[in-house]
Enzyme design. Sequence first.
Site, PDB file in Angstrom:
ATOM      1  N   LEU A  32       4.977   4.019   4.082  1.00  0.00           N
ATOM      2  CA  LEU A  32       5.070   5.111   4.995  1.00  0.00           C
ATOM      3  C   LEU A  32       5.342   6.601   4.598  1.00  0.00           C
ATOM      4  CD1 LEU A  32       8.472   2.839   5.532  1.00  0.00           C
ATOM      5  CD2 LEU A  32       6.271   2.070   7.021  1.00  0.00           C
ATOM      6  N   HIS A  36       4.730   6.547  10.652  1.00  0.00           N
ATOM      7  CA  HIS A  36       5.428   4.895  10.882  1.00  0.00           C
ATOM      8  C   HIS A  36       7.144   5.705  11.309  1.00  0.00           C
ATOM      9  CE1 HIS A  36       2.927   3.710   7.399  1.00  0.00           C
ATOM     10  NE2 HIS A  36       2.505   2.428   8.510  1.00  0.00           N
ATOM     11  N   GLY A 148       0.889   2.662  16.024  1.00  0.00           N
ATOM     12  CA  GLY A 148       0.148   3.663  16.520  1.00  0.00           C
ATOM     13  C   GLY A 148      -1.236   3.763  17.024  1.00  0.00           C
ATOM     14  N   LYS A 150      -3.855   5.369  16.028  1.00  0.00           N
ATOM     15  CA  LYS A 150      -4.771   5.939  14.991  1.00  0.00           C
ATOM     16  C   LYS A 150      -5.891   4.514  15.014  1.00  0.00           C
ATOM     17  CE  LYS A 150      -4.190   6.357  10.638  1.00  0.00           C
ATOM     18  NZ  LYS A 150      -5.858   5.623  10.099  1.00  0.00           N
ATOM     19  N   ASP A 151      -4.593   2.996  14.737  1.00  0.00           N
ATOM     20  CA  ASP A 151      -5.721   1.664  14.480  1.00  0.00           C
ATOM     21  C   ASP A 151      -5.376   2.082  16.404  1.00  0.00           C
ATOM     22  OD1 ASP A 151      -5.358   1.789  11.667  1.00  0.00           O
ATOM     23  OD2 ASP A 151      -3.549   1.970  12.209  1.00  0.00           O
ATOM     24  N   LEU A 177       0.163  10.388  14.856  1.00  0.00           N
ATOM     25  CA  LEU A 177       0.874  12.024  14.157  1.00  0.00           C
ATOM     26  C   LEU A 177      -0.548  12.748  13.214  1.00  0.00           C
ATOM     27  CD1 LEU A 177       3.782  11.459  15.297  1.00  0.00           C
ATOM     28  CD2 LEU A 177       4.532  11.903  13.405  1.00  0.00           C
ATOM     29  N   SER A 187      -1.351   5.871   5.460  1.00  0.00           N
ATOM     30  CA  SER A 187      -1.037   5.245   4.238  1.00  0.00           C
ATOM     31  C   SER A 187      -1.845   5.929   3.335  1.00  0.00           C
ATOM     32  CB  SER A 187      -0.591   4.497   3.826  1.00  0.00           C
ATOM     33  OG  SER A 187       0.692   3.987   5.075  1.00  0.00           O
TER      34      SER A 187
END
Length: 281
Positions: A32, A36, A148, A150-151, A177, A187
Amino acid sequence: MTIYTTTKALQKKLFSLPIESSIGFVPTMGALHRGHISLVEKALQDNSHVVVSIFVNPTQFDNKNDLVKYPRNIDEDTALLKNLGDSVIVFAPSAEEVYGEKVKAKKYNFGRLADEMEGQHRKGHFNGVGTVLTHLFRIIEPSKAYFGEKDYQQLQIVRKLVLLENMPVQIVGCPILRESNGLAMSSRNERLTDAQRNEAVFISEILKQTRENFSKKSIPALKRAAKKAFDENPHLELEYFEIANSETLTSAKRKQKGVSFRAFVAAFAGDVRLIDNMAVN
Ligand code: PAF
């Protein structure tokens, strides 16, 4: 914060909550980071309790090495979540607990959404994501689940998944972020050397340049410029650079009025695969 490793114990806890409780869900594969934590904080604002799953899902990895090397640090993860208070419930199951005897992905028809980008380069990835989330949604029965951006492609796939599986859960997308230098939090960044962390900033810089030049250049010219910049960079190996319709994720050839576009990158820093994306208009 409490932690459960079996479905039975988790459900016992969830059934014991007051009737007016609402359950938010943040699915993770652990390792995390602040990205996250921002999802958990958002979920805590919206719900009385938040389940955070920590489970490295084997069926979404098309590359065994990637699965083996995926960072795992449950002690650090739970230490971070402890700071968020008693309303956080951690579910850290084994593969058998989630899947039963057959750790196998179901085949979904996500349509063209799954054919592009990640779907092309990580065969079977979205079937694995869809399968594990279907199991987890059925176990936890959250009213909202948080993902998120991001994906970003995964987020769109999950929106489709809940329609296909008829699951009454609201999917909430949350902003990416970034580190102060622009690197998207991930990660996988844990596996980067200090030098690679600096070199990987290039990914977000190209995305920003694409956004800045969007009104000045055609989409094919923007794609060519980004690919050339990656070709000239000795530290990163580009897997794909794409500008796509934000909703359908189909590759864009020209701008269209009223349509929003995003730029997407997958690139390797050594053997670490990084992805990022950004709205460009
Ligand atoms: O985004 C992730 O970490 C994973 O794909 C998810 C959603 C937890 C499913 O394993």
